[in-house]
Design an enzyme around this catalytic site. Structure first.
Site, PDB file in Angstrom:
ATOM      1  CG  MET A  26      -1.650  -1.270   0.929  1.00 15.65           C
ATOM      2  SD  MET A  26      -3.572  -1.187   2.155  1.00 15.65           S
ATOM      3  CE  MET A  26      -2.593  -0.957   3.598  1.00 15.65           C
ATOM      4  CG  ASN A  28       5.078   5.239   4.056  1.00 18.90           C
ATOM      5  OD1 ASN A  28       5.072   5.415   5.898  1.00 18.90           O
ATOM      6  ND2 ASN A  28       5.338   6.794   4.143  1.00 18.90           N
ATOM      7  CG  LEU A  29       6.964   1.288  -0.691  1.00 25.26           C
ATOM      8  CD1 LEU A  29       8.301   1.116  -2.515  1.00 25.26           C
ATOM      9  CD2 LEU A  29       6.512   0.198  -0.198  1.00 25.26           C
ATOM     10  CG  HIS A  30       8.682   0.121   6.164  1.00 28.50           C
ATOM     11  ND1 HIS A  30       9.415  -1.455   6.075  1.00 28.50           N
ATOM     12  CD2 HIS A  30       7.551  -0.079   6.176  1.00 28.50           C
ATOM     13  CE1 HIS A  30       8.228  -1.692   6.193  1.00 28.50           C
ATOM     14  NE2 HIS A  30       7.204  -1.369   6.462  1.00 28.50           N
ATOM     15  CG  HIS A  33       7.193  -2.148   1.935  1.00 29.53           C
ATOM     16  ND1 HIS A  33       6.558  -0.686   3.141  1.00 29.53           N
ATOM     17  CD2 HIS A  33       6.521  -2.486   1.842  1.00 29.53           C
ATOM     18  CE1 HIS A  33       5.587  -0.856   3.596  1.00 29.53           C
ATOM     19  NE2 HIS A  33       4.427  -1.826   2.969  1.00 29.53           N
ATOM     20  CD  GLN A  60      -6.156  -3.550   2.715  1.00 26.39           C
ATOM     21  OE1 GLN A  60      -6.167  -3.885   1.609  1.00 26.39           O
ATOM     22  NE2 GLN A  60      -5.344  -3.663   3.806  1.00 26.39           N
ATOM     23  CE  LYS A 148       3.271  -4.880  10.359  1.00 22.84           C
ATOM     24  NZ  LYS A 148       2.645  -4.146  10.912  1.00 22.84           N
ATOM     25  CG  ASP A 149       0.748  -7.132   8.143  1.00 30.50           C
ATOM     26  OD1 ASP A 149       0.317  -6.225   9.100  1.00 30.50           O
ATOM     27  OD2 ASP A 149       1.277  -6.049   7.003  1.00 30.50           O
ATOM     28  CG  LEU A 183      11.584  -1.817   9.961  1.00 31.56           C
ATOM     29  CD1 LEU A 183      12.184  -1.204   8.594  1.00 31.56           C
ATOM     30  CD2 LEU A 183      11.979  -0.688  10.741  1.00 31.56           C
TER      31      LEU A 183
END
Ligand code: PAF
Length: 286
Positions: A26, A28-30, A33, A60, A148-149, A183
Site C-alpha cells: 500500500m 509508504n515503503l520502508h 518492503h 480493507q 509482520k501481518d 517496521l
C-alpha cells in the site's frame, strides 16, 4: 524502472514475461518492503521481472479506520524501488482498480473473523479480494508478503493453495529497527515518546516466548502469560486488543493433551499506543 498506472499497460508490459516476482503493497515503503523486493529478485533472477504494486485499498478499511490518513508517498516510493532494482511499479488509482462497484469478492473462511478480523470486520475479505484482483492483473510466478501481518499471510497462503493459483508464496521474516520495533508504515504516526516505548511490544512477546519454552505448557499457564502481558502493557499506557498464543497453521488456540500438543506456535499481538495501532508476532517452537 517503469511506473505504470493502467491495467492495460501493465498487461502489455508483462505479456511476454515468463517469470514475474510480485510484491503487493500500500506504499509508504520502508526497509521491510525493500527486503521483500530483494527476495522476489532472488527467486526470479536477473532474467525475471520484479513488480511492486502500490495501492491503498479502500475495501480493507472499516468506515472509522485510517483510510484517508494512510500515508501516500508515491514519488519517494518510486525512487526507493528504482534504487532497489525493481522493474515495474504498478500504481493504479481507485477507478482503475474498481471501475464499477466490486460486487464479487473472495470470502475467506472462519480465520477471517478471529483476531484482526474480530477487531476489523471485513478486513480480510477486502485484502483477499484486492490481492486476487492484483494476482489476475500481474499473473506472477512468485509473490512475497511480510510475516509482520501474520494473519494476512495465513489467509492469502491458504487462498493460493485452496484455489490452485500457480503462484509460489514467499512469507518473509519481519524486518526490525535496531531496538526491535517491527517496521511498519504506521510507525510514522508515533510521537517521539511513543516511538521510545514502542519496542516494548516485541520485548513482551520475547518474555512470553521464554516463559512458554521454560514451561509449564498448558492452557492455564498460557492464559496466565497472556493476561500478565496485557496487564503489563496496560500499566505502561498501551491499549491491547489481544496478546495470544496460537497454532501457526490456523491461528486457533493450541490443543492440549498432557503437555502442549501443538509444537509450532506463534504469539500474536495488536495494541494501540496513543493513536497508532501496532501489530507484532513471534513464532515459538516447543
Ligand atoms: O499488506 C498490505 O500492504 C496490504 O494488505 C496488501 C497485501 C497490499 C493488500 O492491499
Amino acid at each position: 524502472m517503469e511506473l505504470i498506472h493502467s491495467v492495460s499497460d501493465l498487461r502489455a508490459r508483462l505479456k511476454a514475461e515468463p517469470d514475474i516476482g510480485f510484491v503487493p503493497t500500500m506504499g509508504n515503503l520502508h526497509a521491510g518492503h525493500i527486503d521483500l523486493t530483494r527476495l522476489a529478485r532472488g527467486r526470479v533472477g536477473q532474467s525475471g521481472v520484479v513488480v511492486v504494486s502500490i495501492f491503498v485499498n479502500r475495501l480493507q478499511f472499516g468506515p472509522s479506520e485510517d483510510f484517508d490518513q494512510y500515508p501516500r508517498t508515491l514519488k519517494d516510493d518510486c525512487e526507493k524501488c528504482r534504487q532497489a532494482g525493481v522493474d515495474v511499479v504498478f500504481a493504479p488509482d481507485e477507478h482503475e482498480l474498481y471501475p464499477e462497484p466490486q460486487q464479487y469478492s473472495i470470502e475467506p473462511p472462519e480465520i477471517q473473523h478471529i483476531l484482526e478480523g474480530a477487531v476489523r470486520p471485513g478486513h480480510f475479505r477486502g485484502v483477499a479480494t484486492v490481492v486476487m484482483k492484483l494476482f489476475n492483473m500481474v499473473q506472477p510466478s512468485v509473490a512475497v508478503f511480510g510475516k509482520k501481518d501474520y494473519q494476512q499471510c495465513r489467509v492469502l497462503d491458504n487462498m493460493v493453495r485452496q484455489l490452485n493459483l500457480p503462484i509460489q508464496m514467499i512469507l518473509a521474516d519481519t524486518v526490525r529497527a535496531k531496538d526491535g520495533l517491527a517496521l511498519s508504515s504506521r510507525n510514522g504516526f508515533l510521537s517521539a515518546s511513543e516511538r521510545l516505548e514502542a519496542p516494548q511490544l516485541q520485548r513482551t512477546l520475547s518474555a512470553i516466548k521464554s516463559q512458554l519454552q521454560a514451561g509449564p505448557q498448558n492452557a492455564g499457564a498460557i492464559a496466565k502469560l497472556e493476561a500478565q502481558a496485557i496487564a503489563d502493557l496496560q500499566s505502561r499506557g498501551w491499549q491491547p486488543d489481544y496478546i495470544t498464543v496460537r497454532r501457526r497453521l490456523d491461528l486457533l488456540p493450541p490443543t492440549f493433551s498432557g503437555g502442549v500438543a501443538d509444537k509450532s506456535l506463534v504469539i500474536l499481538a495488536a495494541a494501540r499506543l496513543g493513536m497508532p495501532r501496532l501489530l507484532d508476532n513471534l513464532e515459538v517452537s516447543l
